[in-house]
Each structure stands twice: as structure tokens, then as C-alpha cells.
Write a protein that holds these residues in place. Structure first.
Motif, mmCIF file in Angstrom:
data_model
loop_
_atom_site.group_PDB
_atom_site.id
_atom_site.type_symbol
_atom_site.label_atom_id
_atom_site.label_comp_id
_atom_site.label_asym_id
_atom_site.label_seq_id
_atom_site.Cartn_x
_atom_site.Cartn_y
_atom_site.Cartn_z
ATOM 1 N N ASP A 100 0.786 -1.215 0.059
ATOM 2 C CA ASP A 100 -0.015 -0.105 0.161
ATOM 3 C C ASP A 100 0.758 1.273 0.023
ATOM 4 N N LYS A 101 1.946 1.157 0.695
ATOM 5 C CA LYS A 101 3.010 2.314 0.675
ATOM 6 C C LYS A 101 3.429 2.551 -0.702
ATOM 7 N N GLN A 102 3.967 1.451 -1.284
ATOM 8 C CA GLN A 102 4.565 1.625 -2.844
ATOM 9 C C GLN A 102 3.441 2.172 -3.692
ATOM 10 N N ASP A 103 2.060 1.554 -3.626
ATOM 11 C CA ASP A 103 1.263 2.047 -4.649
ATOM 12 C C ASP A 103 0.803 3.393 -4.387
ATOM 13 N N GLU A 104 0.950 4.110 -3.050
ATOM 14 C CA GLU A 104 0.560 5.604 -2.834
ATOM 15 C C GLU A 104 1.827 6.307 -3.250
ATOM 16 N N MET A 105 3.266 5.748 -3.333
ATOM 17 C CA MET A 105 4.236 6.473 -3.898
ATOM 18 C C MET A 105 4.117 6.629 -5.304
ATOM 19 N N ILE A 106 3.752 5.478 -5.835
ATOM 20 C CA ILE A 106 3.755 5.641 -7.411
ATOM 21 C C ILE A 106 2.531 6.298 -7.902
ATOM 22 N N ARG A 107 1.400 6.294 -7.285
ATOM 23 C CA ARG A 107 0.392 7.108 -7.445
ATOM 24 C C ARG A 107 0.856 8.352 -7.423
ATOM 25 N N GLU A 108 1.272 9.007 -6.547
ATOM 26 C CA GLU A 108 1.646 10.387 -6.265
ATOM 27 C C GLU A 108 2.765 10.716 -7.298
ATOM 28 N N GLY A 109 3.865 10.200 -7.671
ATOM 29 C CA GLY A 109 4.614 10.484 -8.550
ATOM 30 C C GLY A 109 3.941 10.599 -10.152
ATOM 31 N N LYS A 110 2.883 9.732 -10.284
ATOM 32 C CA LYS A 110 2.514 9.749 -11.611
ATOM 33 C C LYS A 110 1.364 10.857 -11.597
ATOM 34 N N ALA A 111 0.943 11.459 -10.509
ATOM 35 C CA ALA A 111 -0.154 12.661 -10.294
ATOM 36 C C ALA A 111 0.813 13.939 -10.513
ATOM 37 N N VAL A 112 1.960 13.804 -9.768
ATOM 38 C CA VAL A 112 2.942 14.892 -10.126
ATOM 39 C C VAL A 112 3.196 15.175 -11.815
ATOM 40 N N LEU A 113 3.702 14.095 -12.266
ATOM 41 C CA LEU A 113 4.015 14.227 -13.788
ATOM 42 C C LEU A 113 2.705 14.551 -14.509
ATOM 43 N N HIS A 128 17.980 0.940 -9.728
ATOM 44 C CA HIS A 128 17.409 -0.391 -10.271
ATOM 45 C C HIS A 128 17.016 -1.387 -9.214
ATOM 46 N N SER A 129 16.416 -0.876 -8.187
ATOM 47 C CA SER A 129 15.808 -1.704 -7.315
ATOM 48 C C SER A 129 14.179 -1.605 -7.047
ATOM 49 N N PHE A 130 13.574 -2.904 -7.410
ATOM 50 C CA PHE A 130 12.217 -2.947 -7.268
ATOM 51 C C PHE A 130 11.748 -4.428 -6.613
ATOM 52 N N ASP A 131 10.960 -4.595 -6.073
ATOM 53 C CA ASP A 131 10.285 -6.026 -5.794
ATOM 54 C C ASP A 131 8.955 -6.424 -6.382
ATOM 55 N N LYS A 132 8.362 -7.353 -6.029
ATOM 56 C CA LYS A 132 7.181 -7.901 -6.409
ATOM 57 C C LYS A 132 6.126 -7.075 -6.237
ATOM 58 N N ASN A 133 6.178 -6.154 -5.032
ATOM 59 C CA ASN A 133 4.911 -5.314 -4.782
ATOM 60 C C ASN A 133 5.304 -4.304 -5.667
ATOM 61 N N THR A 134 6.357 -3.900 -5.864
ATOM 62 C CA THR A 134 6.608 -2.521 -6.874
ATOM 63 C C THR A 134 5.865 -2.753 -8.177
ATOM 64 N N LEU A 135 5.959 -4.028 -8.856
ATOM 65 C CA LEU A 135 5.567 -4.382 -10.021
ATOM 66 C C LEU A 135 3.992 -4.277 -9.968
ATOM 67 N N THR A 136 3.505 -5.000 -8.609
ATOM 68 C CA THR A 136 2.069 -5.033 -8.601
ATOM 69 C C THR A 136 1.355 -3.496 -8.598
ATOM 70 N N ALA A 137 2.141 -2.504 -7.734
ATOM 71 C CA ALA A 137 1.623 -1.199 -7.507
ATOM 72 C C ALA A 137 1.731 -0.446 -9.115
ATOM 73 N N LEU A 138 2.949 -0.938 -9.946
ATOM 74 C CA LEU A 138 3.065 -0.233 -11.046
ATOM 75 C C LEU A 138 1.839 -0.639 -11.927
ATOM 76 N N LYS A 140 -1.027 -1.565 -11.145
ATOM 77 C CA LYS A 140 -2.165 -0.843 -10.717
ATOM 78 C C LYS A 140 -2.556 0.542 -10.964
ATOM 79 N N ASN A 141 -1.275 1.100 -11.365
ATOM 80 C CA ASN A 141 -1.429 2.709 -11.588
ATOM 81 C C ASN A 141 -1.190 2.825 -13.244
ATOM 82 N N GLY A 142 -1.234 1.693 -13.897
ATOM 83 C CA GLY A 142 -1.312 1.919 -15.295
ATOM 84 C C GLY A 142 -0.022 1.709 -16.000
ATOM 85 N N PHE A 143 1.373 1.493 -15.337
ATOM 86 C CA PHE A 143 2.570 1.460 -15.849
ATOM 87 C C PHE A 143 2.745 -0.143 -16.656
ATOM 88 N N LYS A 144 3.213 -0.208 -17.760
ATOM 89 C CA LYS A 144 3.401 -1.411 -18.455
ATOM 90 C C LYS A 144 4.932 -1.732 -18.715
#
Ligand code: ZN
Length: 244
Positions: A100-113, A128-138, A140-144
Motif C-alpha cells: 500500500d505504501k508503494q502504491d501510494e508513492m507510485i500514484r503520487e509520482g504519476k499524479a505529479v507528472l 534499479h531496485s524494485f520488488d514484487k510489490n513494486t511491480l503490482t503497484a506499477l 495498478k497505476n497503469g505502468f506497463k
């Protein structure tokens, strides 16, 4: 092997003289790179010049002119020492944090852009550092797309498409097989020798715009290839650490 260029750490307060010197070289050869823009930079190490007021319209101009833009983290601050799924660094802004924290951060970054008119579905993880949760959060926020991994063609893994980076520039340059790979640059820390090498590389005719990479067919990657990449990344990290 053809080469694409990726420039990390693009912020309003980066070293503009070096960035523009890099850009001049690219322009001379009509090469358009991938740039990793930090939505809300808080990393003092990247803050080398007074912030450029028209930064966001400038980025938009580059994007409209054919440069490819990726979101490079959120604040570029390392909060964990988790290397994640692609362990070539030993620190992370994301890996190890709850979903949920990663989801929030990625959502925020995308909103700023997006507020600045920059739209992208490409993610560039700091260090270069991401984990399974990062990919799930990405996802969820439309990153491909993620710009990372090793290989010579885009591949699909864990529901995302990865555009690989070079394990070794020397090896990639000698490799005569078909394929494409990304060389990663941090203009902020480049010296004369680095710029000379870049000019030579661009003069070699091997470099193509990042957009060429995005046109390539995407292959599925199986679990064995994923394991091989992990071991290679871990090995590279160990070698870099031993040299220090
Ligand atoms: Zn970075």
C-alpha cells in the motif's frame, strides 16, 4: 548489437551544463534517448544547480520532440537496503516497503507528472531496485514497462515488459549478434573521458533512438532466464562492491 541511450536523474536542479553537453552530442547524431525524470526530487546529491523554472515545459518539449520519458522513482530517496528482484544495487526507494505504501508513492509520482502534462507508462527504479510489490503497484497505476533487466530484446515477465540494460558496455560493443541493449548514463557525474567515450560511441553508428526499442517484438521470458538474470545481477553487484 545496437545500442540505445538512457539518461537517469533528470531533475530541475541537475547539472545543466553537463546535461546540455550530452544533449548536443545526441542532437548532432539525431538520437533521442530515454530520460528518467524524478517527479519530486528530494535527493540532495542530484541537486547541483539552481532549479530551472521552466523545467516541466522543457521536459514536455523534449517528449513532444520524440524523447522517451520514464518516471524515475518519486523522491529518489533510499529508505531501504533491499536489492529487490534485480539486485545490482544495495539500496532502494521501493523494494521492501509494503504494497500500500508503494502504491501510494507510485500514484503520487504519476499524479505529479500528469499535473505537469507528462504522461508515461515507463518506470525507471532508482538504483534499479524494485520488488514484487513494486511491480503490482506499477500495474495498478497503469505502468506497463520497466527499463531494467539483462538481455538483448524486450521481454515479458511478471506481467510487465522489460527493456534490458547492458551488463558490460565492452561486451555489448563487441557483440555482433542482432539485438538491442541500453547504456545507462548519469550526466551529473560524467567527466571529460566519459564525454569523449560517448562521442566515440555516437560516431560508431551503433546507437539508435529509444523509440526503436519500443517497436521491437516482446518475447516471453521463462523462470530459468529470470533466475539467470538474478544471478548475473547479483554477481555484477558483488564485483562492483569488491572494486570499491
Ligand atoms: Zn537515479
Amino acid at each position: 548489437m545496437r545500442i540505445t541511450i538512457r539518461m537517469d536523474d533528470i531533475t530541475p536542479d541537475m547539472d545543466w551544463a553537463k546535461f546540455l553537453r550530452f544533449k548536443d552530442l545526441l542532437d548532432k547524431h539525431d538520437i533521442k534517448p530515454l530520460i528518467g525524470v524524478v517527479p519530486d526530487n528530494r535527493d540532495g546529491k542530484l541537486a547541483l544547480n539552481p532549479a530551472r523554472e521552466d523545467f516541466w515545459s522543457y521536459v514536455k518539449e523534449l517528449q513532444d520532440g520524440g524523447w522517451t520519458v520514464a518516471m524515475h522513482g518519486l523522491n529518489h530517496l533510499y529508505s531501504t537496503r533491499e536489492p529487490g528482484l534485480f539486485p545490482i544495487g544495495g539500496k532502494s526507494e521501493f523494494a521492501g516497503l509494503p504494497l500500500d505504501k508503494q502504491d501510494e508513492m507510485i500514484r503520487e509520482g504519476k499524479a505529479v507528472l500528469e499535473e505537469k502534462g507528462i504522461f508515461t507508462d515507463i518506470f525507471m527504479a532508482p538504483s534499479h531496485s524494485f520488488d514484487k510489490n513494486t511491480l503490482t503497484a506499477l500495474k495498478k497505476n497503469g505502468f506497463k514497462v520497466v527499463t531494467d533487466g539483462f538481455g538483448t530484446e524486450p521481454f515479458r515477465s511478471r506481467g510487465m515488459v522489460f527493456y534490458p540494460i547492458s551488463v558490460s558496455r565492452g561486451k555489448s560493443l563487441k557483440d555482433n549478434r542482432d539485438g538491442l541493449v541500453t547504456f545507462v548514463y548519469h550526466a551529473n557525474t560524467m567527466d571529460e573521458k566519459d564525454f569523449t567515450k560517448l562521442a566515440e560511441l555516437l560516431g560508431s553508428g551503433k546507437v539508435v533512438s529509444y523509440g526503436e526499442f519500443l517497436k521491437m517484438p516482446v518475447k516471453d521470458r521463462n523462470i530459468f532466464a529470470a533466475a539467470k538474470q538474478y544471478i548475473l545481477a547479483k554477481g555484477k553487484y558483488t564485483i562492483v562492491r569488491l572494486r570499491k
